[in-house]
Design an enzyme around this catalytic site. Sequence first.
Site, PDB file in Angstrom:
ATOM      1  N   VAL A 119       4.485  48.494  27.903  1.00 16.99           N
ATOM      2  CA  VAL A 119       3.486  49.275  27.163  1.00 16.99           C
ATOM      3  C   VAL A 119       2.684  50.146  28.126  1.00 16.99           C
ATOM      4  O   VAL A 119       2.133  49.648  29.119  1.00 16.99           O
ATOM      5  CB  VAL A 119       2.532  48.346  26.392  1.00 16.99           C
ATOM      6  CG1 VAL A 119       1.467  49.161  25.660  1.00 16.99           C
ATOM      7  CG2 VAL A 119       3.314  47.481  25.411  1.00 16.99           C
ATOM      8  N   ARG A 132      -6.426  58.833  21.946  1.00 15.56           N
ATOM      9  CA  ARG A 132      -5.906  59.692  20.878  1.00 15.56           C
ATOM     10  C   ARG A 132      -5.136  58.890  19.835  1.00 15.56           C
ATOM     11  O   ARG A 132      -4.410  59.467  19.021  1.00 15.56           O
ATOM     12  CB  ARG A 132      -4.995  60.778  21.453  1.00 15.56           C
ATOM     13  CG  ARG A 132      -5.660  61.693  22.475  1.00 15.56           C
ATOM     14  CD  ARG A 132      -4.775  62.885  22.755  1.00 15.56           C
ATOM     15  NE  ARG A 132      -5.226  63.654  23.916  1.00 15.56           N
ATOM     16  CZ  ARG A 132      -4.650  64.772  24.339  1.00 15.56           C
ATOM     17  NH1 ARG A 132      -3.593  65.249  23.681  1.00 15.56           N
ATOM     18  NH2 ARG A 132      -5.101  65.401  25.403  1.00 15.56           N
ATOM     19  N   SER A 174      -1.750  43.248  31.056  1.00 13.63           N
ATOM     20  CA  SER A 174      -2.331  43.769  32.292  1.00 13.63           C
ATOM     21  C   SER A 174      -3.840  43.891  32.146  1.00 13.63           C
ATOM     22  O   SER A 174      -4.586  43.739  33.120  1.00 13.63           O
ATOM     23  CB  SER A 174      -1.711  45.122  32.643  1.00 13.63           C
ATOM     24  OG  SER A 174      -1.863  46.027  31.564  1.00 13.63           O
ATOM     25  N   GLU A 175      -4.300  44.162  30.928  1.00 12.48           N
ATOM     26  CA  GLU A 175      -5.726  44.239  30.619  1.00 12.48           C
ATOM     27  C   GLU A 175      -5.973  43.426  29.344  1.00 12.48           C
ATOM     28  O   GLU A 175      -5.794  43.935  28.230  1.00 12.48           O
ATOM     29  CB  GLU A 175      -6.164  45.688  30.422  1.00 12.48           C
ATOM     30  CG  GLU A 175      -6.040  46.550  31.678  1.00 12.48           C
ATOM     31  CD  GLU A 175      -6.491  47.983  31.425  1.00 12.48           C
ATOM     32  OE1 GLU A 175      -7.678  48.285  31.635  1.00 12.48           O
ATOM     33  OE2 GLU A 175      -5.634  48.791  31.011  1.00 12.48           O
ATOM     34  N   TYR A 191      -5.852  43.659  23.700  1.00 13.04           N
ATOM     35  CA  TYR A 191      -4.946  43.236  22.637  1.00 13.04           C
ATOM     36  C   TYR A 191      -5.585  42.371  21.555  1.00 13.04           C
ATOM     37  O   TYR A 191      -4.968  42.138  20.518  1.00 13.04           O
ATOM     38  CB  TYR A 191      -3.725  42.540  23.254  1.00 13.04           C
ATOM     39  CG  TYR A 191      -2.885  43.522  24.034  1.00 13.04           C
ATOM     40  CD1 TYR A 191      -2.025  44.396  23.382  1.00 13.04           C
ATOM     41  CD2 TYR A 191      -3.010  43.628  25.415  1.00 13.04           C
ATOM     42  CE1 TYR A 191      -1.278  45.323  24.092  1.00 13.04           C
ATOM     43  CE2 TYR A 191      -2.267  44.551  26.135  1.00 13.04           C
ATOM     44  CZ  TYR A 191      -1.408  45.402  25.464  1.00 13.04           C
ATOM     45  OH  TYR A 191      -0.684  46.330  26.163  1.00 13.04           O
ATOM     46  N   PHE A 195       7.342  39.079  31.083  1.00 16.88           N
ATOM     47  CA  PHE A 195       8.410  39.926  30.559  1.00 16.88           C
ATOM     48  C   PHE A 195       7.864  41.311  30.284  1.00 16.88           C
ATOM     49  O   PHE A 195       8.469  42.132  29.666  1.00 16.88           O
ATOM     50  CB  PHE A 195       9.027  39.319  29.276  1.00 16.88           C
ATOM     51  CG  PHE A 195       8.025  38.868  28.234  1.00 16.88           C
ATOM     52  CD1 PHE A 195       7.466  39.783  27.355  1.00 16.88           C
ATOM     53  CD2 PHE A 195       7.641  37.542  28.145  1.00 16.88           C
ATOM     54  CE1 PHE A 195       6.561  39.376  26.390  1.00 16.88           C
ATOM     55  CE2 PHE A 195       6.739  37.117  27.185  1.00 16.88           C
ATOM     56  CZ  PHE A 195       6.198  38.046  26.302  1.00 16.88           C
TER      57      PHE A 195
END
Length: 417
Positions: free
Chosen positions: A81, A90, A118-119, A123, A417
């Site tokens: 991602v 946006r 990663s952050e 999510y 993954f």
Amino acid sequence: MTTEPRTLRASEWDVWYDKLMSAFAVTKSPEERELDRSLTEPERSIGVWDGDEPVGTAGLLSFRMAVPGGAVVPTAGVTMVSVAATHRRRGVLRSMMRRQLEDLRASGREPLVGLTASEPEIYGRFGYGLAARALWADIDTGRVALELPRELAADAARLRLRQVDEAAVVRDACEAVYARRVPERPGMLERGPGWERKPLLDAERLRGGASPLRAVLALRDGEPVGFARYAVRPGWSARGSAEAEVVLRDLEALDPAAHAALWQFLWGIDLTTVLRVSARPLDDPWQYLVSDVRRCGASWRDGLFLRPVEVGAALAARSYARPVDVVIEVEDDFCPWNTGRWRLSGDDKGAVCAPTREPADLSLSVRELGAAYLGGTSLAALERAGLVREARPGSGALREAATAFLSDVEPWLPHTF
């Protein structure tokens, strides 16, 4: 441009992948790139394009994951991602997250979807809850002893250890042990074709000055019952004494004796004073055998984030530690088909879960349901945080559900993954 994602064409993989690498400021080795290409599922990968340029990337991978009770359930893995820095804010990420979940629902293939972040702050708004944590440690093996009970030490001593300088040589033996371990711990993934290469990636940029990847097998009557893959990073003090580090990549064993024998081996490698442990289960056995836990530098980090694609199918796919019969009211703003009341009835043999109009016993968002799903996060703890609500305080519904959802081992994702 449009923020509408479309399916990746196989011919576009290189430019799509290059944009992903640019977003993460990473240059991977040819070996890493080739493996990523082979594991990508183009028909489940999407991108947002501005003319001929990809400005958003995302993919899904097809896994099977262990859940409480030992079932191995089809689970999608969100991967690769990224959003170009020139196109942030946006709606690019939101459009890709929505497209993935709608596609998953339409396919009906997987009731669950997970990711590593990663952050992590990103999510939660898409319904992903932290379902599995991982243990990290820098163990001072020069000062910390591994103290085995007498009977366990005797059992470990009866095993034979075989050290191999090239880990790939014993790949099949290691994978056979790993496959037997999968149903025993929620969150573990079956490794389909190609994924057995993932733990063996040993590009120079990944070593951090350590040796090539090595392996040690634990054998009982000639059969592998455990393995560890590791590297050694040399080091010397200003006074000339050895201060090398053992860097553990992964370790699996079928019983306590094999575990103990492998940890003893790692603890005692000549010329080393530190054992670096990363992304291990929170209940890794070595923690209960050390002489001084403070000198182990243990900490935890987030591991797997999980959310149901279909609440009913997801809750029915696992079993429960004790009988449970509750009505759960779920809020899911991002996937409105999950919003509503669900009656869950189950025990250690299995479960059913279906929509209902009965009054709710508990209320929570889909993110908290994802966090509790693998049994490592307690619904009772989430209630104390104000994230789960009991409709009739004192009714016992919270305690019943919280106890039923728990796993007897900590959930754990064995690799990213």
